[in-house]
Design an enzyme around this catalytic site. Sequence first.
Site, PDB file in Angstrom:
ATOM      1  N   PRO A   1      78.950  42.256  65.741  1.00  0.00           N
ATOM      2  CA  PRO A   1      79.874  43.375  65.178  1.00  0.00           C
ATOM      3  C   PRO A   1      79.563  44.046  63.767  1.00  0.00           C
ATOM      4  O   PRO A   1      79.289  43.131  62.937  1.00  0.00           O
ATOM      5  CB  PRO A   1      81.341  42.492  65.092  1.00  0.00           C
ATOM      6  CG  PRO A   1      80.888  41.168  66.041  1.00  0.00           C
ATOM      7  CD  PRO A   1      79.614  40.879  65.714  1.00  0.00           C
ATOM      8  N   GLU A   2      79.359  45.296  63.999  1.00  0.00           N
ATOM      9  CA  GLU A   2      79.104  46.103  62.699  1.00  0.00           C
ATOM     10  C   GLU A   2      80.164  46.571  62.116  1.00  0.00           C
ATOM     11  O   GLU A   2      81.446  46.412  62.698  1.00  0.00           O
ATOM     12  CB  GLU A   2      77.956  46.734  63.058  1.00  0.00           C
ATOM     13  CG  GLU A   2      76.605  46.139  63.377  1.00  0.00           C
ATOM     14  CD  GLU A   2      75.940  45.481  62.494  1.00  0.00           C
ATOM     15  OE1 GLU A   2      76.296  45.536  61.225  1.00  0.00           O
ATOM     16  OE2 GLU A   2      74.987  44.847  62.812  1.00  0.00           O
TER      17      GLU A   2
END
Length: 276
Positions: A2-3
């Site tokens: 997850p960014e």
Amino acid sequence: MPELPEVEVTRRSIRGLAGAQVRALELGKPLRWPLGTDPDRVAGCIAGEFQRRGKYLWLPLSHPDGRPDGGLLWHLGMSGSLAWLPQAGPPGRHDHVDLLTDRGVLRLTDPRRFGAVVWSPALDQPPAAQLLAGLGAEPFDERFTAADFHHALQGRRVAIKQALLAGDIVVGAGNIYASDALFEAGIDPRTPCQRIGPQRAARLLAAVRRVLGEAIAAGGSTLRDFRDAHGSVGQYQGQARVYGRAGETCPRCGGTIQRIVQGQRATYFCPGCQHR
């Protein structure tokens, strides 16, 4: 992993937590970092509004009378996700943290256990301050100018893609989004930072902001594990400009998109219209 867009989408998808009273914090298998306090310490606290810094989420807590009482810093690690549930059954093998409140349950699921929940007395005090100390500017912070970005790049001796991924100049441009932003700006990902002039730096910063904004609007990217707090998957991967499109036709110049490896990460770009 997850960014920033996925973390921001998660933050926005958690509705109803602010103002809820914590009943208990239940921990499963050990995660990346220890909680740093007795879980019972947060029982009875009132949850505030989730805030985001880089890929971290900060949940401020207060006493029922409104006095601040620290908070919880959450990180989704490599494969984590948060779910906001009306009620939760027994945790599964990959469910490691349950924050039980009088409005629902916030559950951290993380198959690889690189995520974390850490208590801190404040966001600007250890351990939270130490964990956040190396982060660059927020991409949507208007106080971070193109001139600031250009100046920071001049001190780097790495390729521009590597500088974006490092996250200590500006946060949020993870692998997918860095590739697409560089394409949008017409810059070859192998270009040394010191060869990026003021005009190209301004174009790249604008592209980073545009790509991240589009990704947030699309619910982030779901390549494997990511879901928002209600279980919805991201859609950005379907509209990516170059990421994951090796061998396809460039939508801008008609050339062929290529894949190379930089720092053990896949990079996608068009050699026909991205220049050093």
